[in-house]
Design an enzyme around this catalytic site. Sequence first.
Site, PDB file in Angstrom:
ATOM      1  N   ASN A  33       5.907  -1.489  11.349  1.00 52.34           N
ATOM      2  CA  ASN A  33       5.011  -1.101  10.378  1.00 52.34           C
ATOM      3  C   ASN A  33       5.348  -1.959   9.034  1.00 52.34           C
ATOM      4  O   ASN A  33       6.171  -2.902   9.304  1.00 52.34           O
ATOM      5  CB  ASN A  33       5.599   0.168  10.107  1.00 52.34           C
ATOM      6  CG  ASN A  33       4.343   1.164   9.647  1.00 52.34           C
ATOM      7  OD1 ASN A  33       3.682   0.805   8.843  1.00 52.34           O
ATOM      8  ND2 ASN A  33       3.951   2.127  10.123  1.00 52.34           N
ATOM      9  N   SER A  53       5.732   5.074   8.609  1.00 55.16           N
ATOM     10  CA  SER A  53       4.913   4.584   7.311  1.00 55.16           C
ATOM     11  C   SER A  53       5.986   5.217   6.204  1.00 55.16           C
ATOM     12  O   SER A  53       6.726   6.089   6.136  1.00 55.16           O
ATOM     13  CB  SER A  53       3.835   5.560   7.063  1.00 55.16           C
ATOM     14  OG  SER A  53       2.798   4.567   8.124  1.00 55.16           O
ATOM     15  N   LYS A 102       5.873   4.009  16.871  1.00 54.24           N
ATOM     16  CA  LYS A 102       5.925   2.620  16.100  1.00 54.24           C
ATOM     17  C   LYS A 102       6.988   2.655  14.977  1.00 54.24           C
ATOM     18  O   LYS A 102       7.207   3.756  14.510  1.00 54.24           O
ATOM     19  CB  LYS A 102       4.419   2.694  15.281  1.00 54.24           C
ATOM     20  CG  LYS A 102       4.222   1.501  14.366  1.00 54.24           C
ATOM     21  CD  LYS A 102       2.810   1.521  13.785  1.00 54.24           C
ATOM     22  CE  LYS A 102       2.697   0.135  12.881  1.00 54.24           C
ATOM     23  NZ  LYS A 102       1.087   0.308  12.439  1.00 54.24           N
ATOM     24  N   ASN A 153       0.777  -1.143   0.015  1.00 54.47           N
ATOM     25  CA  ASN A 153      -0.123  -0.061   0.094  1.00 54.47           C
ATOM     26  C   ASN A 153       1.052   1.247  -0.160  1.00 54.47           C
ATOM     27  O   ASN A 153       1.890   1.173   0.716  1.00 54.47           O
ATOM     28  CB  ASN A 153      -1.037   0.197   1.270  1.00 54.47           C
ATOM     29  CG  ASN A 153      -0.427   0.732   2.394  1.00 54.47           C
ATOM     30  OD1 ASN A 153      -0.484   1.731   2.577  1.00 54.47           O
ATOM     31  ND2 ASN A 153       0.371  -0.053   3.220  1.00 54.47           N
ATOM     32  N   ASN A 174       5.132   6.072   3.321  1.00 52.71           N
ATOM     33  CA  ASN A 174       4.368   6.761   2.153  1.00 52.71           C
ATOM     34  C   ASN A 174       4.492   8.323   2.458  1.00 52.71           C
ATOM     35  O   ASN A 174       3.594   8.864   1.780  1.00 52.71           O
ATOM     36  CB  ASN A 174       3.160   6.226   2.001  1.00 52.71           C
ATOM     37  CG  ASN A 174       3.032   4.644   1.597  1.00 52.71           C
ATOM     38  OD1 ASN A 174       3.935   4.370   0.807  1.00 52.71           O
ATOM     39  ND2 ASN A 174       2.591   3.935   2.327  1.00 52.71           N
ATOM     40  N   THR A 175       4.967   8.626   3.646  1.00 52.57           N
ATOM     41  CA  THR A 175       4.811  10.030   3.771  1.00 52.57           C
ATOM     42  C   THR A 175       6.384  10.748   3.680  1.00 52.57           C
ATOM     43  O   THR A 175       7.348  10.096   4.526  1.00 52.57           O
ATOM     44  CB  THR A 175       4.496  10.518   5.085  1.00 52.57           C
ATOM     45  OG1 THR A 175       3.068  10.177   4.982  1.00 52.57           O
ATOM     46  CG2 THR A 175       4.592  12.081   5.441  1.00 52.57           C
ATOM     47  N   PHE A 223      -1.731   8.162   4.219  1.00 51.45           N
ATOM     48  CA  PHE A 223      -2.610   8.768   5.372  1.00 51.45           C
ATOM     49  C   PHE A 223      -3.553   9.665   4.912  1.00 51.45           C
ATOM     50  O   PHE A 223      -3.644  10.836   5.189  1.00 51.45           O
ATOM     51  CB  PHE A 223      -1.594   9.703   6.227  1.00 51.45           C
ATOM     52  CG  PHE A 223      -0.275   9.060   6.938  1.00 51.45           C
ATOM     53  CD1 PHE A 223      -0.331   7.862   7.309  1.00 51.45           C
ATOM     54  CD2 PHE A 223       0.636  10.023   7.515  1.00 51.45           C
ATOM     55  CE1 PHE A 223       0.709   7.190   7.994  1.00 51.45           C
ATOM     56  CE2 PHE A 223       1.763   9.457   8.346  1.00 51.45           C
ATOM     57  CZ  PHE A 223       1.765   8.033   8.446  1.00 51.45           C
TER      58      PHE A 223
HETATM   59  C1  LIG Z   1      -3.594  -0.739   3.843  1.00 54.53           C
HETATM   60  C2  LIG Z   1      -2.743  -0.537   4.856  1.00 54.53           C
HETATM   61  C3  LIG Z   1      -2.723   0.703   5.555  1.00 54.53           C
HETATM   62  C4  LIG Z   1      -2.065   1.214   6.516  1.00 54.53           C
HETATM   63  N1  LIG Z   1      -2.221   2.054   7.406  1.00 54.53           N
HETATM   64  C5  LIG Z   1      -1.194   2.410   8.365  1.00 54.53           C
HETATM   65  C6  LIG Z   1      -1.463   3.479   9.001  1.00 54.53           C
HETATM   66  O1  LIG Z   1      -2.246   4.473   8.776  1.00 54.53           O
HETATM   67  N2  LIG Z   1      -0.431   3.968  10.133  1.00 54.53           N
HETATM   68  C7  LIG Z   1       0.194   2.752  10.438  1.00 54.53           C
HETATM   69  O2  LIG Z   1       0.860   3.100  11.478  1.00 54.53           O
HETATM   70  N3  LIG Z   1       0.375   1.612  10.113  1.00 54.53           N
HETATM   71  C8  LIG Z   1      -0.317   1.233   8.773  1.00 54.53           C
HETATM   72  N4  LIG Z   1      -0.286   0.115   8.282  1.00 54.53           N
HETATM   73  C9  LIG Z   1       0.553  -0.815   8.785  1.00 54.53           C
HETATM   74  C10 LIG Z   1       0.139  -1.779   9.654  1.00 54.53           C
HETATM   75  O3  LIG Z   1      -0.602  -1.076  10.817  1.00 54.53           O
HETATM   76  C11 LIG Z   1       0.912  -2.796  10.381  1.00 54.53           C
HETATM   77  O4  LIG Z   1       1.914  -2.403  10.958  1.00 54.53           O
HETATM   78  C12 LIG Z   1       1.711  -3.714   9.005  1.00 54.53           C
HETATM   79  O5  LIG Z   1       0.612  -3.906   7.891  1.00 54.53           O
HETATM   80  C13 LIG Z   1       2.198  -5.037   9.430  1.00 54.53           C
HETATM   81  O6  LIG Z   1       1.146  -5.824  10.111  1.00 54.53           O
HETATM   82  P1  LIG Z   1       0.397  -6.888   9.040  1.00 54.53           P
HETATM   83  O7  LIG Z   1       1.587  -7.658   8.509  1.00 54.53           O
HETATM   84  O8  LIG Z   1      -0.501  -7.635  10.049  1.00 54.53           O
HETATM   85  O9  LIG Z   1      -0.328  -6.217   8.053  1.00 54.53           O
HETATM   86  C14 LIG Z   1      -1.239  -0.150   7.135  1.00 54.53           C
HETATM   87  C15 LIG Z   1      -1.043  -1.182   6.309  1.00 54.53           C
HETATM   88  C16 LIG Z   1      -2.149  -1.424   5.411  1.00 54.53           C
HETATM   89  C17 LIG Z   1      -1.764  -2.957   4.753  1.00 54.53           C
END
Ligand SMILES: Cc1cc2nc3c(=O)[nH]c(=O)nc-3n(C[C@H](O)[C@H](O)[C@H](O)COP(=O)(O)O)c2cc1C
Length: 361
Positions: free
Chosen positions: A248, A179, A219, A116, A181-182, A120
């Site tokens: 993350n 993240s 985080k 992704n 993406n910023t 934000f």
């Molecule tokens: C579509 C998507 C959007 C996410 N948006 C955020 C976010 O806004 N803030 C954040 O701290 N992590 C975000 N994450 C990261 C997740 O919170 C998590 O840390 C990461 O995906 C690893 O966990 P997972 O393997 O269970 O997905 C996002 C993940 C995905 C897949």
Amino acid sequence: MYRLLYWLVLRRLPAEGTHRVSFALLRALVALPGVARVMHRLFAPRAPELRVHAFGRELPGPLGLAAGFDKDAKGIRALFALGFGFVEIGTVTAEPQPGNPGPRLFRLPRDRALINRMGFNNEGATAAARRLAHRGRGTVGANIGKTKRVAEADAVADFTASAERLAPFADYLVVNVSSPNTPGLRDLQAVDKLGPLLTAVRAAAGLASPMRRVPLLVKIAPDLADADIDAVADLALELGLDGIVATNTTIARTGLVTPGATVAALGAGGLSGAPVKARALAVLRRLRARVGARVTLIAVGGIETADDAWERIRAGATLVQAYTGFIYGGPGWPSRVHRELAARVRAANLTSIEQAIGADG
Ligand SMILES: Cc1cc2nc3c(=O)[nH]c(=O)nc-3n(C[C@H](O)[C@H](O)[C@H](O)COP(=O)(O)O)c2cc1C
């Protein structure tokens, strides 16, 4: 049944649209009279073995929903009705912003992963705070990040603006500096920047919520070098931080079954799910070795099964979270993981999952 539906239908639809529609349907369902109560009775973790204490609260189970799924705090009740033990909303930024242009969310089903670059997208801290103020019971954390258009030099003021608005209504705050993406955000993980940022956020949260101290966490990314992970751990101890969320998404693209050209064509973004499992676990182990039980660790990244959750808890996590595992596992997934976790606790002859925290240490 969900897996069949997924393979036949859902995986062919655009990922973000499917997410939006499914989440809206779930919220509509739970808003019907009596439905939330019935779902809660069916899905909420009830085994006494699963109760866990964190941030001055008792949670019914250790599995929570990771940040990014409910960015605007729109579906907290529905998410608890599916059986999550806690919910982290956000990432919320001080100003509303649209995020990156689409498409910006992609499935890699053969890798049980997602990529992704949402960037934000959210309605801003004021809107999220208004919704949080009217939520029901259950532990809810608020994850905050930097507004894209704000210069890096003004990042601290931007974070503190979010903290001020959300602290009065959140059970804990997470400063998200990880993240991908910023632009520039992850540079804030360097301790010379992170220390002042966390100190300022804590002060702002304290002023906004003078009667109730709001626990503060950070985080981090799985892409940090080991020395940088140690530095964040040391900083957490020095500042008396309440917790670290690890991890993350990753910017790496290694170990994927999906062909390299297909992955490259999707473009930039954070990779989540099964491919981050090993690194997220390694980061957790490293943090635990450094901070012991002095800082609460929330493990996230590639958790797909009760065994994954159990492994993280034994490695030192008090709580675990998932996003991608929930997407692939479907609505029944959180309650299933909790049920199977309770069985692991009993099979280990323990009376509480808390006795397993750090047992492998
Ligand atoms: C579509 C998507 C959007 C996410 N948006 C955020 C976010 O806004 N803030 C954040 O701290 N992590 C975000 N994450 C990261 C997740 O919170 C998590 O840390 C990461 O995906 C690893 O966990 P997972 O393997 O269970 O997905 C996002 C993940 C995905 C897949």
